[in-house]
Design a protein around this motif. Structure first.
Motif, short mmCIF file in Angstrom:
data_model
loop_
_atom_site.label_atom_id
_atom_site.label_comp_id
_atom_site.label_asym_id
_atom_site.label_seq_id
_atom_site.Cartn_x
_atom_site.Cartn_y
_atom_site.Cartn_z
N ALA A 125 3.47 -6.38 -1.04
CA ALA A 125 3.49 -5.67 0.23
C ALA A 125 4.38 -6.39 1.22
N HIS A 144 5.31 4.50 -0.63
CA HIS A 144 5.75 3.75 0.54
C HIS A 144 7.21 4.07 0.87
N PHE A 165 3.72 -1.46 4.69
CA PHE A 165 2.87 -1.65 3.52
C PHE A 165 2.18 -2.99 3.70
#
Ligand SMILES: Nc1ncnc2c1ncn2[C@@H]1O[C@H](COP(=O)(O)OP(=O)(O)O)[C@@H](O)[C@H]1O
Ligand SMILES: [Mg+2]
Lengths: 221, 811
Positions: A207, A188, A33
Motif C-alpha cells: 500500500a 486502486h 491505498f
C-alpha cells in the motif's frame, strides 16, 4: 476522502470504561491505498467499522468525502454508506443459499436498481472478474480464493469510492492471496480509495501508507 | 446385559435437561391420552365382545321407516317368529315407565322397566341370581302378573333379602309377584332398567289393524349357526311383505324396509360417525405433536453437534450416539405412555361430559388391552421418529468441528428436515381446520334455515299428561280449552294455539289419504302428517295463510270436514290445479274393536307454508294436512309473546299446575331453544373438534416459531453481512416473514390433498355448505396465515435488530 479528528470509542466496563479507539486522527486522501496493521485486539476492525459507517457509537469528528458524519441520522448514514462504501471480510461472507450471480445481485437489489440494469451490471462484472463460468455455482462449490474473488466483486459492483477490507487475505493461501492483492491494486489504479487491514507485512507494504494501531492509539502520533 | 449401565447416563442427562424431558412427556402424553380415550370408546362400541353368549350371532330385527328405526309391530313379530328362516329364536321387548306403588304415597315413584318375552333371557344367556326368570306361562294372556327385579333394585328396595322372592309389588295399580332377580351388572336394553315384566301378547294385539303399529316394540334374535345376515334380512322382509295389513307400507319405494343389524348397533346409535371424526382429529393432533417433538429433538441434537463431534474425536463410536438417542427417546416415550394411561380415565370422563360415551351399552367401556396396545404402539412409533430425527441431524458430524467458525452452514440439512416437518404440520392443521370450519358453517346454516314459521318470541308447552288415571277425556278436553283461554289472557301473550303435533314437538302422527282427483281404487294411498289444530294455531306460530283462509272457532269446535294443506301437499298432489276447494279422502284406522271406519272427505280451504317437523336438516318429508279440532288431547300449546319468551315459561308452568294439578306438563321452553337443542349433538362435537383445531393450530404455529427463531439465530451473521451490503432493517424483516410465509404457503399447498380427504370425510354431515366452500377455505387460509404471520413476527423482528458489528465479530 476521510478525515478523522480525535475519534474515541469505548465500552462501559465494570468500574470504568474499556477503550477501543483513543484520540484517533487520520486523514486519507481520495484514491489513496492505506494498510492498517496492529496486534490482535488493537482496534483495527473497530476503526474499519467507524470508517464504514457501520458503527455510530463513538465521539469525535469524521467527515467522509466532504460530508460530516456525526450529525447524520441513521437513515442518512445508511444512504451515505450505500453510496460510497464497499466491504470485504476475512471469511468472504458470501450467502450460502444464493448462487454466485445472486450474491453479486444483492447489493444492487438493496439499492433498488431496476432488474434489467442489475442483470447488465452483474454480467459486466462477472466478465471483468473472469468468473462467468462460475455464475451458477453456490459458494460452497468454490475454493476460498474464488469465494473471496466473488466477495470483492460483490463489494465493488455498486462502484463505491471507498473499499474497506478487513484481513481480506487472512484465510487464503499465498497464491490465492496474491490474486486478491493484485485485484486490489487494479481497483486502486481505477481510482478507488482502499483501506485494508492486514497482518502480512509484505502485503501491507504494497500500500502507499501503513497506519499502525496499538491499544486503540495510532502509533507514531 | 448392561442395560442399567446404559440407562444410568441417559437418565442423568434427561434429568439435567428436565425442561426438555418434561415438554416431551407432557405434550406426547396428552396427545396419546386423547387418542387412547377416543379409541377406547370406539373399540368398546364396535369391537369389544358383548357380555352375552354367542354374541356374534345376536341381531336386532326392525323396520326402518324413512330412516327411523321403528322396531316391529306385534303381528310382524309373531309372523317372523313363525315363518322366518335362519333364526334360532326371536324375542320382543318394550321399554317403558311405570308407577311403582309404595306403602305410602311418598314412596311411589316412576321407574323404568322393560316388558320382555320370556325367551329374551334365554337369548341373552341370562340366569337368575335368585328365584327364577320368566317361563312361557308367565306371558300367557290372563296369567298371574310376575316381575323380575334387577340386582340394584333388589339391593336398594329390599336390601337384597332372600324373602323378596314371592312378595308382591304394585305396578301401575296392579299387583305383581316378584319371581326372581337378575345378576349384578345385567342390563338390557338400557342401564336404567330396574325390573322386567313379561310382554303379554293377546289375540287383539295380533289383529290385522295392528300390523302397521310400530315404535313400541323392538326385537332381538339369534341367527342359526352359519346363517347369513343379508339372507335372513331378505327372508324377514319377505315375511313382512306377506303380512296382511303391511303390504301398503311397501308401496312407496325406499320408505320402508326391514333390517337385521348386529345387536351392538342398539347402543352404537349416532356415536360412531362422531367418534370416527374425533379419532381422526386427535390422530392429526398427535401427528402435529410428534412433528413438534421431532423438531425439538433436532434442535437439541444440532445444539449438541459440537459436543458430540468432540466425543467422536475422542474415540466414541457411532453406536454410542445411536444408543444414547434411542435410549433417551424410548425412556421419554415410555413415560409419556404412562402419563397417557394415567390420564385416560379423565379423557373418558371428558368424552362422557360431551355425551360421546354411550352410557347404556352392556359392555363396559374403559381401558382395554387393545387401547393399551395402541398407546404403546403409538409411543413406540413416536420414539422411533424422535430417534431418527436426532440421529439424522447428527450426520456429517466429522465436519462439524471444522465448521465451528461458519455457523450459517452448520446443521442446514437438519434445518431443512425441520422445515419439512413444519410444512407437514401446516398441511395437517389446514385439513383439520377445513373439516372443522365446514362443520361449523354447516351448523350456522342449519340454525339459519327457514323453519316455515316464526321461531322467535314463541313458547312450546307440551301438553304432557293432562291428568291422572281417573280423569276422563271430557275433563281433559275441558282442561286443554281452559289452558288455551287462560294462556291467551296472560299478560305479554300475543297469540296462543294448540296442535296435536307441532313443529319440533314430541308427537308425530301419519295418516294415509287419497289425493284430490285420485282414482278411487285404493291401490296407492300416500302418507301425510295429520295434524289437528285449533283456530289460533297458525296465528300463534306466525304462519300466514298463503291462500284461502284459516279455521274458524266453530269449525274447530265442530271438527268440520275441512283441511288446510301445506305447499308440499299442493306441489305433490295438486300441481296444476288450484288446490282450494278440492276434496280428498283421509283414511282412518279401525276402531279399537276392529270395525273399519269409512274415510273422511275433507275440503281444502287454505294453504300454508311447509314447516320443518323434526330437524333443521330434513328436506324431503311428508306433506302435512291440518284439520280443525279445538282441543286435541296430546301435542303442544304454542304461545306467542310480546317480549322474551323465557319470561313466560314459569307463568305457563304455574298455569298447567293450576288447571291440571294431577297432571304433568311436557317440556315448556322457548321454541328457539328447542330448535337449537336439536343441534346439541352437533354442537358438542363441534366444540370438541374446535378445541382440537385450536390445539393443532397452536402446536403447528409454535413449531413454526421455533424453527424460524432457530433459523434467525443461525443466520445472524448473514443478516449482518446483508446489512453491510446495504440492506435496511425493513428488508431483513420482510425477508424472514417471507421465509415463514413460504413455509405456510407450501404447507397449504401440500395440504390440498389432505383437505380433499377431510372434506370427503365430513361431506355427509354438511348441510347447505358445499364441500369446497370458498368461505371456509379462504377463512382457514386467512386464520393460518394470520396466526403464522404473528409467529414469524418475533423472529423477524429479532433478525431486523441484529447488530451487524456484533454479528460479524462473533464469527
Ligand atoms: N462489543 C464489545 N464489547 C466490549 N469490548 C469490545 C466489543 N467489541 C470489541 N471490543 C474490544 O475492542 C477491542 C478491539 O477489538 P477489534 O477492533 O476487533 O480488534 P482487532 O480487529 O484489532 O483485532 C478488543 O479489545 C475487543 O475486546
Ligand atoms: Mg479484527
Amino acid at each position: 476522502m476521510i478525515t478523522l479528528e480525535n475519534v474515541e470509542k469505548s465500552f462501559p466496563l465494570a468500574g470504568g470504561r474499556s477503550w477501543v479507539l483513543r484520540n484517533v486522527n487520520l486523514a486519507i486522501a481520495d484514491g489513496e491505498f492505506v494498510s492498517i496493521m496492529g496486534p490482535s485486539g488493537a482496534g483495527k476492525s473497530s476503526l474499519l467499522n467507524v470508517l464504514g459507517l457501520m458503527d455510530h457509537d463513538w465521539q469525535g469528528g469524521y467527515s467522509l468525502d466532504g460530508t460530516a458524519v456525526a450529525p447524520l441520522n441513521a437513515k442518512q448514514r445508511q444512504a451515505l454508506q450505500r453510496d460510497k462504501i464497499g466491504f470485504i471480510f476475512q471469511h468472504y461472507h458470501l450467502i450460502d443459499d444464493l448462487k454466485v450471480w445472486e450474491n453479486l445481485d444483492l447489493p444492487l437489489q438493496y439499492r433498488d436498481v431496476p432488474a434489467k440494469e442489475r442483470a447488465a451490471q452483474v454480467a459486466d462484472l462477472l466478465d471483468r472478474f473472469n468468473i462467468v463460468g462460475k455464475k451458477d455455482l453456490f459458494p460452497n462449490q468454490l475454493s476460498g480464493g474464488q469465494q473471496q474473488l466473488v466477495a470483492v466483486a460483490r463489494a465493488v459492483i455498486t462502484k463505491p469510492r471507498l473499499l474497506l477490507a478487513d484481513e481480506p487475505t487472512g484465510a487464503l493461501h499465498s497464491t490465492q492471496a496474491r490474486i486478491i492483492m493484485d485485484l486490489l491494486h487494479e481497483l486502486h489504479r481505477g481510482g478507488m480509495t482502499i483501506v485494508q487491514v492486514t497482518h502480512n507485512e509484505d502485503y501491507a507494504a504494497e500500500a502507499q501508507r501503513i497506519v499502525r494501531l496499538r491499544d486503540g492509539w495510532i502509533e507514531g502520533t | 446385559m448392561n442395560l442399567f449401565a446404559d440407562l444410568a447416563p441417559i437418565l442423568r442427562r434427561l434429568w439435567r435437561e428436565r425442561a426438555y424431558a418434561a415438554t416431551v412427556v407432557l405434550l406426547l402424553g396428552i396427545a396419546l391420552a386423547a387418542n387412547g380415550g377416543v379409541f377406547a370408546v370406539l373399540y368398546g362400541l364396535l369391537y369389544k365382545p358383548l357380555p352375552f353368549p354367542h354374541e356374534d350371532r345376536l341381531v336386532t330385527v326392525s323396520a326402518r321407516f324413512m330412516g327411523i328405526d321403528g322396531g316391529v309391530s306385534l303381528p310382524l313379530l309373531d309372523a317372523i317368529a313363525r315363518d322366518a328362516k335362519g333364526l334360532d329364536g326371536i324375542a320382543g321387548f318394550q321399554a317403558t315407565h311405570v308407577e311403582v306403588g309404595g306403602a305410602t304415597n311418598a314412596q311411589a315413584a316412576s321407574i323404568e322397566i322393560a316388558r320382555v318375552q320370556p325367551q329374551l333371557f334365554t337369548l341373552l344367556g341370562a340366569h337368575a341370581a335368585a328365584g327364577r326368570l320368566f317361563e312361557a306361562e308367565d306371558a300367557r294372556e290372563g296369567a298371574a302378573r310376575s316381575i323380575v327385579l334387577g340386582w340394584d333394585a333388589w339391593q336398594q328396595r329390599y336390601g337384597g333379602a332372600a324373602d323378596t322372592i314371592g312378595r308382591t309389588i304394585d305396578l301401575d295399580g296392579e299387583a305383581c309377584r316378584i319371581v326372581g332377580v337378575l345378576p349384578r351388572g345385567f342390563a338390557f336394553p338400557e342401564r336404567g332398567i330396574q325390573a322386567w315384566t313379561p310382554l303379554v301378547i293377546g289375540a287383539s294385539d295380533l289383529a290385522e289393524s295392528k300390523a302397521g303399529s310400530f315404535g313400541d316394540t323392538y326385537a332381538i334374535a339369534r341367527l342359526t349357526v352359519g346363517a347369513d345376515r343379508a339372507a335372513v334380512r331378505h327372508d324377514v322382509e319377505a315375511v313382512a311383505r306377506a303380512l296382511p295389513g303391511l303390504q301398503r307400507a311397501f308401496d312407496e319405494p325406499g320408505r320402508f324396509a326391514m333390517e337385521v343389524g348386529a345387536l351392538r348397533d342398539v347402543w352404537i346409535g349416532e356415536h360412531v360417525p362422531a367418534l370416527r371424526l374425533m379419532l381422526l382429529a386427535v390422530g392429526l393432533v398427535l401427528l402435529v405433536t410428534a412433528a413438534n417433538l421431532c423438531n425439538l429433538a433436532i434442535a437439541r441434537a444440532t445444539a449438541r453437534r459440537h459436543a458430540i463431534a468432540v466425543q467422536q474425536a475422542l474415540g466414541a463410536g457411532r453406536s454410542r450416539q445411536v444408543t444414547q438417542a434411542a435410549g433417551e427417546a424410548f425412556v421419554l416415550c415410555t413415560l409419556a405412555a404412562g402419563l397417557a394411561l394415567a390420564l385416560l380415565p379423565g379423557v373418558l370422563m371428558l368424552l362422557a361430559r360431551f355425551e360421546l360415551l354411550p352410557v347404556d351399552a352392556p359392555q363396559a367401556i374403559g381401558i382395554d388391552v387393545p387401547t393399551v396396545a395402541l398407546l404403546l404402539g403409538l409411543a413406540f412409533s413416536a420414539a422411533l421418529a424422535i430417534t431418527f430425527a436426532s440421529l439424522g441431524s447428527q450426520r456429517g458430524l466429522q465436519s462439524a468441528l471444522g465448521q465451528s467458525g461458519r455457523r450459517q452452514t452448520a446443521g442446514r440439512g437438519a434445518q431443512r428436515v425441520r422445515q419439512g416437518l413444519i410444512v407437514g404440520q401446516i398441511a395437517l392443521t389446514a385439513a383439520l381446520l377445513v373439516g372443522i370450519g365446514l362443520l361449523l358453517r354447516s351448523s350456522q346454516h342449519l340454525l339459519a334455515e327457514d323453519v316455515g314459521f316464526d321461531r322467535d318470541n314463541l313458547v312450546h308447552a307440551g301438553l304432557g299428561s293432562l291428568g291422572g288415571r281417573g280423569v276422563d277425556d271430557a275433563t281433559r278436553i275441558a282442561r286443554v280449552a281452559a289452558l288455551v283461554d287462560a294462556a291467551r289472557a296472560m299478560p305479554g301473550v300475543v297469540a296462543a294455539g294448540v296442535g296435536s303435533q307441532v313443529p319440533f314437538g314430541d308427537n308425530v302422527n301419519l295418516s294415509s289419504f287419497q289425493p284430490p282427483g285420485a282414482a278411487i281404487d285404493g291401490s296407492r294411498s300416500p302418507n301425510a302428517y295429520d295434524a289437528r289444530v285449533d283456530a289460533g294455531y297458525f296465528a300463534a306460530l306466525g304462519m300466514p295463510i298463503l291462500r284461502g283462509r284459516a279455521f274458524g272457532d266453530d269449525e274447530a269446535r265442530g271438527q268440520s270436514p275441512v283441511a288446510i294443506v301445506d305447499e308440499g301437499f299442493v306441489r305433490r298432489y295438486s300441481p296444476d290445479r288450484d288446490a282450494l276447494g278440492r276434496t280428498f279422502l283421509l283414511e282412518r284406522p279401525p276402531l279399537a274393536d276392529g270395525t273399519a271406519q269409512a274415510p273422511l272427505e275433507l275440503t281444502i280451504v287454505g294453504v300454508v307454508a311447509t314447516t320443518k317437523r323434526r330437524g333443521l336438516d330434513e328436506s324431503d318429508d311428508y306433506a302435512t294436512i291440518y284439520r280443525p279440532q279445538a282441543a286435541p288431547l296430546s301435542g303442544a300449546l304454542l304461545v306467542r309473546s310480546s317480549a322474551s319468551p323465557d319470561t313466560l315459561v314459569a307463568p305457563l308452568r304455574d298455569l298447567f299446575t293450576r288447571i291440571a294439578p294431577d297432571g304433568s306438563p311436557g317440556q315448556i321452553i322457548a321454541m328457539h331453544h328447542r330448535i337449537a337443542a336439536t343441534l346439541a349433538e352437533r354442537d358438542r362435537l363441534n366444540a370438541l373438534l374446535q378445541g382440537l383445531g385450536v390445539i393443532a393450530l397452536a402446536l403447528a404455529v409454535l413449531g413454526l416459531y421455533a424453527v424460524l427463531a432457530y433459523a434467525v439465530r443461525m443466520r445472524e451473521a448473514e443478516f449482518g453481512v446483508r446489512m453491510a451490503l446495504g440492506a435496511d432493517a425493513r428488508r431483513i424483516l420482510r425477508g424472514v416473514l417471507a421465509q415463514g410465509l413460504a413455509l405456510v404457503g407450501l404447507g397449504l399447498l401440500v395440504g390440498v390433498p389432505l383437505v380433499v380427504v377431510a372434506t370427503r370425510l365430513v361431506a355427509a354431515r354438511l348441510h347447505g355448505v358445499p364441500a369446497y366452500d370458498a368461505v371456509t377455505l379462504a377463512g382457514v387460509a386467512a386464520v393460518l396465515g394470520t396466526v403464522a404471520m404473528a409467529a414469524c413476527w418475533l423472529p423477524a423482528r429479532r433478525a431486523a435488530r441484529v447488530d451487524p458489528i456484533a454479528a460479524l465479530r462473533n464469527e
